[in-house]
Design an enzyme around this catalytic site. Structure first.
Site, short mmCIF file in Angstrom:
data_model
loop_
_atom_site.label_atom_id
_atom_site.label_comp_id
_atom_site.label_asym_id
_atom_site.label_seq_id
_atom_site.Cartn_x
_atom_site.Cartn_y
_atom_site.Cartn_z
N GLY A 33 0.83 -1.21 0.00
CA GLY A 33 0.00 0.00 0.00
C GLY A 33 0.86 1.25 0.00
O GLY A 33 2.08 1.19 -0.12
N ASP A 54 0.38 -8.69 1.71
CA ASP A 54 -0.66 -7.79 1.21
C ASP A 54 -1.62 -8.65 0.39
O ASP A 54 -1.16 -9.55 -0.34
CB ASP A 54 -0.02 -6.71 0.32
N THR A 58 -6.18 -3.16 -2.14
CA THR A 58 -5.97 -1.76 -2.55
C THR A 58 -4.49 -1.49 -2.84
O THR A 58 -4.17 -0.52 -3.51
CB THR A 58 -6.43 -0.76 -1.46
N THR A 115 -10.91 -6.85 8.66
CA THR A 115 -9.46 -6.66 8.60
C THR A 115 -8.95 -6.06 9.90
O THR A 115 -7.92 -6.45 10.42
CB THR A 115 -9.10 -5.71 7.43
N TYR A 168 -15.02 1.75 9.12
CA TYR A 168 -13.61 2.13 9.27
C TYR A 168 -13.35 2.68 10.68
O TYR A 168 -12.45 2.22 11.38
CB TYR A 168 -13.26 3.17 8.22
N LYS A 172 -11.25 0.62 13.41
CA LYS A 172 -9.98 1.10 13.96
C LYS A 172 -10.06 1.27 15.48
O LYS A 172 -9.09 1.02 16.18
CB LYS A 172 -9.57 2.42 13.30
N THR A 198 -2.43 11.74 5.03
CA THR A 198 -1.06 11.70 4.51
C THR A 198 -1.14 11.65 2.98
O THR A 198 -2.06 11.06 2.42
CB THR A 198 -0.32 10.48 5.07
N ARG A 211 -7.67 9.57 -2.86
CA ARG A 211 -7.91 10.50 -1.76
C ARG A 211 -7.92 11.91 -2.34
O ARG A 211 -7.52 12.12 -3.49
CB ARG A 211 -6.82 10.36 -0.69
N1 UDP Z 1 -13.31 15.44 -1.12
C1 UDP Z 1 -13.73 16.32 -2.10
N2 UDP Z 1 -13.70 15.90 -3.40
C2 UDP Z 1 -13.24 14.66 -3.76
C3 UDP Z 1 -12.79 13.80 -2.76
C4 UDP Z 1 -12.84 14.21 -1.43
O1 UDP Z 1 -14.15 17.45 -1.81
O2 UDP Z 1 -13.23 14.36 -4.96
C5 UDP Z 1 -13.34 15.89 0.30
C6 UDP Z 1 -14.05 14.91 1.24
O3 UDP Z 1 -15.44 15.14 1.24
C7 UDP Z 1 -13.39 15.26 2.57
C8 UDP Z 1 -11.96 15.64 2.17
O4 UDP Z 1 -12.02 15.97 0.79
O5 UDP Z 1 -14.03 16.37 3.17
C9 UDP Z 1 -10.95 14.52 2.38
O6 UDP Z 1 -11.40 13.38 1.73
P1 UDP Z 1 -10.55 12.04 1.60
O7 UDP Z 1 -11.35 11.10 0.76
O8 UDP Z 1 -9.18 12.31 1.16
O9 UDP Z 1 -10.45 11.40 3.08
P2 UDP Z 1 -10.99 11.74 4.54
O10 UDP Z 1 -10.11 12.80 5.09
O11 UDP Z 1 -12.42 12.19 4.47
O12 UDP Z 1 -10.84 10.44 5.24
#
Ligand code: UDP
Length: 340
Positions: A33, A54, A58, A115, A168, A172, A198, A211
């Site tokens: 990962g 792994d 993902t 997991t 999740y 955790k 990160t 992300r």
């Molecule tokens: N987000 C967004 N557009 C995207 C993907 C994510 O605005 O295409 C926003 C999401 O709603 C959150 C933040 O970005 O508020 C971080 O999202 P991420 O999926 O990276 O992980 P999270 O911090 O929520 O676990």
């Protein structure tokens, strides 16, 4: 050909860390990962014997392709939930295996819970048999939608236990509780870090695995709309991968971290709209910013209090958002091809 490590991949190791880790046998779960592959790469360079597992749900083999052929690196495609634990002798287990992207783990809620519960139990048992230390990569999501910002480790959380993110968050939280139970009942040496957002090279940018940082960079580089969920006023605090890995290595080598739970993240808080604008500017993109519905239970603010990491580990991040984004953009640009 022997893989040449980049300066970035070796910078995070001090002499102390090197001395402690170079002779060890280490199991890394989720080693293909994003964070796992960085850890495997750095440990391999130190001379640590790594047993990387792994199930590639993902993780990607390309993340560890450069390590194949190294005498101190062994990879196995293995599912920690269902398979018998590997019959190996290890000094330490770094347990990083888990889905982590909200859009992805919500598609696989049962697997995500298993997991972090059954999988974590199997790995804790292996640590117990080996009298090995156990590192658990937990998450800022254990705080849910926190009411204290910056959030310290003493905050108990505000989690919807039956909401779409609960697989999740509660997975955790259960994982942390199980680690603490193994410490109390069996005296296991456990170390837990709560890792905040990160980013960096090898963070997946495709589909539901993406992300926000990697998704926005890809959208900006390919001229697609940049998709902000909600009004973009929600915040996150983004930590560059080498800073996170440095903190993890300090956690596993510093005796003061034994039995502790430590926040790891960058305390610089930014809104998602600011992030989109910054990425647009750094990539000189003409992409339009568009707004989509905010997913249920999306935390409104997230920012770590890292006083404990500073004090215990003498650690704090050193890479600014701009520097980290520039490196990530460079990586994704070359990955997507020269046309962008
Ligand atoms: N987000 C967004 N557009 C995207 C993907 C994510 O605005 O295409 C926003 C999401 O709603 C959150 C933040 O970005 O508020 C971080 O999202 P991420 O999926 O990276 O992980 P999270 O911090 O929520 O676990």
């Amino acid at each position: 050909m022997i893989y040449q490590f980049t300066r970035e991949e070796t910078a995070s190791t001090t002499d102390d860390v090197k001395k402690t880790l170079q002779t060890k046998n280490m199991l890394v779960t989720g080693g293909a990962g994003f964070i796992g592959s960085w850890i495997c790469t750095i440990l391999a360079n130190l001379g640590t014997h790594i047993y990387c597992i792994d199930n590639l749900s993902t993780g990607l083999t390309e993340n560890i392709a450069h390590l194949h052929g190294a005498r101190n690196f062994h990879f196995e495609n293995l599912d920690i939930d269902s398979s018998d634990p590997p019959k190996i002798r290890v000094d330490g287990i770094l347990h990083l295996a888990s889905r982590a992207s909200p859009e992805d783990y919500q598609r696989e809620p049962v697997e995500t819970l298993l997991t972090n519960s059954v999988g974590t139990r199997n790995m804790l048992e292996l640590a117990r048999k080996n009298d090995a230390f156990f590192f658990y990569s937990s998450t800022s999501e254990v705080y849910g939608d926190p009411s204290i910002i910056p959030t310290p480790e003493t905050y108990w959380g505000n989690v919807n236990p039956i909401g779409p993110r609960s697989c999740y968050d509660e997975g955790k939280r259960f994982g942390e509780a199980l680690c603490m139970a193994y410490q109390r009942k069996y005296g296991l040496d456990i170390r837990i870090t709560r890792i905040f957002n990160t980013y960096g090279p090898r963070l997946r940018e495709d589909g539901a695995y993406a992300r926000v940082t990697s998704r926005f960079i890809r959208q900006a580089l390919t001229g697609q709309n940049i998709t902000i969920y909600g009004d973009g006023k929600q915040t996150r605090s983004f930590c560059y991968i080498t800073d996170t890995v440095t903190a993890i290595l300090k956690t596993i080598t510093n005796k003061k971290a034994k039995g502790q739970v430590i926040n790891i993240g960058n305390p610089h808080e930014t809104t998602i709209l600011q992030l989109a604008q910054k990425i647009r500017q750094l990539t000189r993109s003409q992409s339009k910013i568009v707004y989509k519905p905010l997913p249920q239970d999306d935390p409104k603010r997230r920012c770590p209090d890292i006083s404990k990491a500073k004090q215990l580990l003498n650690w704090q991040p050193t890479t600014s958002l701009q520097q980290g984004l520039e490196k990530t953009i460079e990586w994704l640009r070359s990955r997507l091809g020269k046309q962008f």
